[in-house]
Design an enzyme around this catalytic site. Structure first.
Site, PDB file in Angstrom:
ATOM      1  N   HIS A 297      -7.340  -5.736  -0.690  1.00 46.94           N
ATOM      2  CA  HIS A 297      -6.185  -5.000  -0.162  1.00 46.94           C
ATOM      3  C   HIS A 297      -5.641  -5.628   1.124  1.00 46.94           C
ATOM      4  CE1 HIS A 297      -3.674  -1.513  -0.658  1.00 46.94           C
ATOM      5  NE2 HIS A 297      -3.845  -1.143   0.592  1.00 46.94           N
TER       6      HIS A 297
ATOM      7  N   SER B  23       0.825  -1.213   0.000  1.00 39.45           N
ATOM      8  CA  SER B  23       0.000   0.000   0.000  1.00 39.45           C
ATOM      9  C   SER B  23       0.859   1.263   0.000  1.00 39.45           C
ATOM     10  CB  SER B  23      -0.966  -0.063   1.194  1.00 39.45           C
ATOM     11  OG  SER B  23      -1.961   0.899   1.092  1.00 39.45           O
ATOM     12  N   HIS B  24       0.738   2.116   1.049  1.00 38.64           N
ATOM     13  CA  HIS B  24       1.593   3.307   1.120  1.00 38.64           C
ATOM     14  C   HIS B  24       3.053   2.912   1.368  1.00 38.64           C
ATOM     15  CE1 HIS B  24       1.910   7.741   2.723  1.00 38.64           C
ATOM     16  NE2 HIS B  24       2.610   7.542   1.645  1.00 38.64           N
TER      17      HIS B  24
ATOM     18  N   ASP C  80      -8.502  -3.682  -5.752  1.00 37.01           N
ATOM     19  CA  ASP C  80      -8.496  -4.552  -4.570  1.00 37.01           C
ATOM     20  C   ASP C  80      -9.343  -3.968  -3.443  1.00 37.01           C
ATOM     21  OD1 ASP C  80      -7.015  -2.529  -3.385  1.00 37.01           O
ATOM     22  OD2 ASP C  80      -5.124  -3.626  -3.361  1.00 37.01           O
TER      23      ASP C  80
END
Ligand code: CA
Length: 317
Positions: free
Chosen positions: A283, A114-115, A261
């Site tokens: 996700h 993710s980030h 996702d």
């Protein structure tokens, strides 16, 4: 009636247990003490609202153990749960230097969810000499619509924004507190700006390495001596027992039909060599959450990490 109910429960239990046993057997075949023994340590980097572990629950659930069982040296890092990519990147760089000092290794293999993906890319951009590879997993490389929506519904300077920022900052502080990292600064407005489409485009201009130059294409497999890889998911509902499936499915409406996702589009997840962008994973599944509740008819997330570590090992990383 009662008997029928018990039968149904047993059938459900078998439905759930059988695939995991199959996976356990198939992965046992490739289990060897050096299957994931990469040359350089593997460093895992969490996403927004992430943590290293809260009590016994790891962010990358079961993944460090799966990698270590094949000989990897694995480090789980902790950066601000909510902050800009640059602030998180500098925090990660400090930890990478500590890992290098502790292990005597000259480089690391970064894997960011993710980030965590742009966070890892930041470190590889400013210190390519310290990084052998960057792997983006459900990475926010071209922005995420939820950040665009937050910034448009509550633009910076508005009362709504102040309320949201205060609430989210305390949530992020709460998360960092739970994982005993209370000193990390939280700035959810900066996080939203970094994760927006505009903020990501700006970041990509300054740190373009591995980013696809064509829409939804692949990026450079190697830039300035750093190898780039990615994978992502394209299904939001994958396990009816997981409480995260419904909210992820609900927010996936923001993608207007594009593969995603739940929080990141398949195209946004692309970086360097695209291993796959359509796993039956949402996700959370990409980090084997919630606590291993993932799709039964897809490769187990822990296996995907192991296969990738083996890929890195074969490539000499
Ligand atoms: Ca799940």
């Amino acid at each position: 009636m009662k008997k029928k109910g018990i039968g149904l429960l047993l059938a459900l239990a078998m439905f759930y247990m059988l695939p995991s046993q199959l996976f356990a057997q198939s992965s046992a075949a490739s289990l060897s003490s050096s299957y994931t023994q990469t040359r350089y340590p593997i460093v895992l980097v969490h996403g927004l609202f992430g943590f290293d572990n809260i009590g016994p629950v790891e962010y990358f659930y079961g993944i460090p153990a799966a990698l270590r069982s094949g000989g990897s040296s694995v480090y789980v890092t902790q950066v601000s749960a909510a902050n800009s990519t640059e602030v998180r990147g500098e925090q990660l760089l400090t930890q990478v230097k500590q890992i290098l000092a502790a292990t005597g290794a000259s480089k690391v293999n970064l894997m960011g969810h993710s980030h965590g993906a742009p966070t890892a890319r930041y470190v590889a951009s400013v210190r390519p000499d310290l990084v052998a590879s960057v792997t983006s997993i459900g990475g926010v490389n071209q922005g995420a619509p939820f950040a665009d929506v937050i910034l448009s519904v509550a633009p910076p300077g508005s009362l709504a924004n102040a309320v949201i920022v205060a609430a989210v900052n305390s949530f992020a502080q709460f998360l960092n507190g739970l994982s005993n990292q209370v000193y990390l600064p939280q700035n959810s407005l900066a996080a939203a700006q970094s994760l927006s489409t505009a903020g990501s485009a700006k970041f990509n201009q300054a740190h373009p390495w591995g980013v696809p130059t064509s829409a939804c294409g692949e990026g450079a497999y190697n830039a300035r001596g750093v190898a780039y890889y990615s994978w992502g998911g394209a299904q939001t509902k994958t396990n009816f027992m997981d409480p995260l499936d419904d909210p992820l499915n609900a927010v996936s409406i923001l993608f207007w039909g594009a593969k995603n996702d739940g929080l990141v589009s398949s195209c946004s997840s692309h970086l360097g060599m695209v291993i796959r962008d359509d796993y039956r994973m949402n996700h959370a599944d990409l980090t084997n959450q919630t606590t291993g509740l993932v799709a039964w008819n897809e490769t187990n997330p822990t296996t995907v990490y192991r296969l990738h570590a083996n890929r890195l090992k074969i490539a000499g990383y």
